[in-house]
Design a protein around this motif. Structure first.
Motif, PDB file in Angstrom:
ATOM      1  N   THR A 183       0.859  -1.182   0.000  1.00 61.44           N
ATOM      2  CA  THR A 183       0.000   0.000   0.000  1.00 61.44           C
ATOM      3  C   THR A 183       0.895   1.232   0.000  1.00 61.44           C
ATOM      4  O   THR A 183       1.822   1.316   0.811  1.00 61.44           O
ATOM      5  N   VAL A 233       1.444   5.595  -0.352  1.00 59.86           N
ATOM      6  CA  VAL A 233       0.970   6.973  -0.335  1.00 59.86           C
ATOM      7  C   VAL A 233       1.792   7.719  -1.379  1.00 59.86           C
ATOM      8  O   VAL A 233       3.014   7.790  -1.265  1.00 59.86           O
ATOM      9  N   ARG A 263       2.888   1.775   5.485  1.00 60.52           N
ATOM     10  CA  ARG A 263       2.694   2.077   4.067  1.00 60.52           C
ATOM     11  C   ARG A 263       3.971   2.692   3.481  1.00 60.52           C
ATOM     12  O   ARG A 263       4.715   3.389   4.167  1.00 60.52           O
ATOM     13  N   ASN A 283      -3.145  -0.200  -5.537  1.00 60.17           N
ATOM     14  CA  ASN A 283      -2.138  -0.171  -4.466  1.00 60.17           C
ATOM     15  C   ASN A 283      -2.059   1.194  -3.788  1.00 60.17           C
ATOM     16  O   ASN A 283      -1.416   1.334  -2.750  1.00 60.17           O
ATOM     17  N   HIS A 312      -3.101   4.143  -1.594  1.00 55.08           N
ATOM     18  CA  HIS A 312      -3.968   4.432  -0.446  1.00 55.08           C
ATOM     19  C   HIS A 312      -4.490   5.857  -0.522  1.00 55.08           C
ATOM     20  O   HIS A 312      -5.685   6.116  -0.295  1.00 55.08           O
ATOM     21  N   SER A 313      -3.585   6.804  -0.845  1.00 56.46           N
ATOM     22  CA  SER A 313      -3.948   8.218  -0.904  1.00 56.46           C
ATOM     23  C   SER A 313      -2.852   8.970  -1.644  1.00 56.46           C
ATOM     24  O   SER A 313      -1.788   8.416  -1.952  1.00 56.46           O
ATOM     25  N   GLU A 345     -11.341   9.166   4.616  1.00 52.96           N
ATOM     26  CA  GLU A 345      -9.884   9.218   4.427  1.00 52.96           C
ATOM     27  C   GLU A 345      -9.406  10.646   4.191  1.00 52.96           C
ATOM     28  O   GLU A 345      -8.356  11.049   4.713  1.00 52.96           O
TER      29      GLU A 345
END
Length: 702
Positions: free
Chosen positions: A264, A266, A313, A348, A350-351, A383
């Motif tokens: 995961t 960012v 992450r 994959n 997350h943000s 989120e």
């Protein structure tokens, strides 16, 4: 061949040689070539061509310094010696003046704009009021009410000049000794005194910048198609493109592609490129450079803590090229992720946190922008709320003013929009403006070091300037600390670790100096490979995306800086540094890491620098629009921008004779030609007499 024939051939060859030397000497006496010039060139997309060009052999006109806008009537109507080569001071380089010159182009041979040594007062942006409006996320299918900047006019100072087509050449001139030569030539020969009409000889200028491509990208790519029926296809244009720079807080398997199980990430993003009316002087100090310097400093601040206490992450840093031209770099990365051509895919992610324009935050504070459409989804909203809360908490601890615009306001122009076009992803864009850009010189040649107040006390040497920490450097280092701590928390890092995450002010000062003042400095010289050392010059790198897929100087420098700030030195030889078989451990393999030999510094009492090998996660990936991969040159989904090719770029001045003198010279030339023909005829008819050998009779006796 007899001796006489050989002598004649040698004589002719010598005459030809000396004639060539004489021609060069005469040319140097007639023309003064202008250095430090930057042309406006032609760009094309699916539907239009924009920019400038000269005729095939260049355009020539009598020089006229435009002293005021009222003086336009002289060159457009009243002047007696058209066509004119108009010289503009920077305050007259605006849309009104340029459009009047464009509409009166039959009397205009070209325009030369004098770039001032200091920025003008007021605002100037040759970009549009709604940058990249047709390739962002907001469209008829994604909240039409927000499409075409209906919600916010992001660049109110935009006059659209960069998107106009001019039928004459336009060059930028550096305000230096060369410009003074032009001024003096104009004053001596062209300036009217007491209402009198200037008389010949007059000072003239020639600008050459003929462009090969015409109409649009569809047409130029068809003409350049080497697989077509043409026996001699000519490459007339090239797609805009370069390389994205990316890396991560841990190695991602570069030999794998598609979805990565149990991974995961960012994404921390910034744009690399900028543009201006004259591409060669597009520094984008606030519009692009402030963002990627901030992200580089944040990556450096996170390097140690992510090795000592890796968060759950992974932080993936992405520096996108070509974003000024309909998001070339980000759209290509998204395309690769969707097509399983990247080590991870969109699932994959997350943000995403993007660093936009942050160089002018001291006046307006910082703002976190979010997408109101994706936030209608409950999980995305949760989120995004968590991410903005982290930003607020960290900003409060650093005493930074941070706000969030109204939740209904759309995202500003940002790479994040291309990810949202693919699928909903939680994310924010950090900028120095709440609504319209704070940057008054967005995408112009004035968005430079001076605009960021990157100034030094008088009397400092270049080395002292390089090590001087300006207020701008201090401010951006603080923003980088905010970004780094937020990214660490967003990646799941422990809050008690945040106090030890701090961006280095001196490192930020070095980057500002290197990317906005000059690349030739001690730090850049130490962190690049020996082969790239000659590319470091006493001026800043070019930030225009270009068409060179060997990567331009800013791309290479960002990759070197990123490797230096996030990588580690490895004790291997130069030969083994580039040998994929050197590292047997899978975690150290070239699939997971990149290895670069850099020049290093020269130790005391040594004569050569001590080079070393750097291991990092730095990677380059193509930043070319998918439209050119798919052959969809009229695409409305992807960027279709291309750049015309050209054969010669040149600018020079000279004295031009009057029409009467030109006719007299022509007449004398014809007379000399006729006389030469008569003499040749006479010599030919009397050759036996004139060139007889005069041999004595064979029976002569002595």
């Amino acid at each position: 061949m007899d001796l006489i024939s050989t002598k004649w051939i040698i004589h002719l060859l010598l005459c030809g040689l000396f004639y060539g030397v004489s021609c060069n000497s005469v040319e140097q006496k007639i023309y003064i070539n202008l250095n430090d010039t930057v042309p406006c060139v032609r760009l094309l997309n699916a539907t239009h061509q924009i920019g400038c060009q000269s005729s095939l052999g260049g355009d020539v006109g009598v020089i006229h310094f435009l002293e005021s806008e009222q003086n336009l009537e002289y060159v457009l109507t009243n002047g007696n010696n058209p066509p004119y080569m108009v010289i503009l001071e920077s305050h007259l380089f605006n849309r009104d003046v340029m459009m009047k010159l464009k509409n009166g182009s039959s009397r205009i041979a070209g325009v030369a704009v004098i770039k001032p040594n200091s920025n003008p007062a007021g605002a100037f942006s040759p970009h549009t009021t709604c940058p990249n409006e047709n390739t962002g996320v907001y469209s008829e299918s994604y909240d039409p009410a927000l499409a075409h900047c209906n919600g916010t006019m992001w660049n109110p100072n935009g006059n659209g000049l960069s998107y106009e087509e001019f039928s004459f050449p336009i060059f930028s001139l550096k305000d230096d000794n060369g410009t003074e030569v032009i001024r003096q030539c104009y004053m001596d020969h062209n300036r009217a005194v007491n209402g009198s009409v200037p008389v010949y000889p007059l000072c003239a200028m020639e600008l050459s910048s003929h462009m090969s491509a015409v109409t649009d990208t569809v047409t130029c790519m068809r003409r350049s198609d080497t697989s077509g029926l043409s026996l001699n296809p000519e490459q007339v244009c090239d797609p805009l493109g370069n390389y994205n720079v990316w890396g991560a807080t841990k190695g991602l398997n570069n030999s794998a592609s598609g979805h990565s199980e149990n991974e995961t990430v960012v994404v921390a993003a910034a744009r690399l490129d900028s543009r201006a009316f004259f591409h060669g002087i597009s520094l984008g100090a606030d519009s692009g450079t402030s963002g990627f310097i901030t992200l580089l400093a944040a990556a450096g601040a996170l390097a140690n803590v992510t090795r000592e206490a890796p968060p759950p992450r992974t932080v993936l840093y992405a520096f996108f090229q070509g974003e000024s031209f309909d998001y070339i770099g980000s759209s290509r990365m998204v395309y690769d992720m969707q097509g399983d051509k990247f080590p991870i895919d969109l699932d994959n992610i997350h943000s995403l946190v993007e660093i936009g324009q942050v160089g002018l935050h001291a006046s307006e504070g910082l703002w976190v922008h979010t997408d109101p459409v994706s936030r209608r989804n409950a999980s995305i909203e949760t989120e995004v709320k968590n991410l903005t809360d982290i930003f607020r908490s960290v900003a409060s601890s650093l005493n930074i003013s941070l706000g969030e615009p109204d939740v209904s306001q759309p995202l500003p122009p940002a790479s994040f929009q291309r990810f949202l076009r693919a699928q909903p992803i939680p994310g924010v864009v950090l900028t120095d403006h709440r609504t319209s850009f704070t940057n008054s010189f967005f995408e112009s040649m004035y968005d430079n070091a001076e605009y960021l107040n990157l100034t030094f006390p008088a009397g400092l040497t270049p080395e002292e300037q390089f090590n001087y920490v300006t207020d701008t450097a201090k401010g951006l280092a603080k923003v980088a600390t905010l970004a780094a701590r937020t990214l660490y928390r967003q990646a799941g890092g422990a809050e008690e670790r945040l106090a030890g995450i701090n961006a280095d002010e001196l490192t930020v000062a070095h980057m500002l100096y290197g990317f906005l003042i000059q690349t030739k400095n001690p730090w850049f010289e130490a962190i690049v490979s020996p082969e790239d050392l000659p590319a470091l010059r006493a001026f800043p790198p070019e930030h225009y995306v270009g068409v060179n897929f060997n990567s331009n100087s800013s791309t290479k420098l960002v990759s070197y800086v990123f490797a230096n700030l996030t990588g580690t030195a490895v004790n291997v030889s130069r030969e083994n540094c580039s040998n994929s078989g050197t590292f047997e451990d899978a975690a150290d393999s070239t699939d997971m890491n990149s290895y670069t030999w850099v020049r290093g510094v020269t130790p005391p009492n040594a004569t050569e620098p001590a080079g070393y090998c750097v291991r990092s996660t730095t990677r380059l990936s193509r930043a070319e629009s998918p439209a050119f991969l798919l052959g969809e040159f009229n695409s409305s989904t992807y960027s279709t921008w291309s750049e015309s090719r050209w054969k010669k770029i040149n600018a020079r001045i000279f004295l031009v004779a009057g029409h009467d003198l030109e006719m007299l010279t022509l007449g004398l030339g014809l007379a000399v030609l006729l006389l030469s023909l008569l003499i040749t005829f006479f010599v030919n008819t009397k050759a036996d007499f004139l060139f007889s050998s005069g041999r004595e009779p064979a029976n002569a006796t002595y």
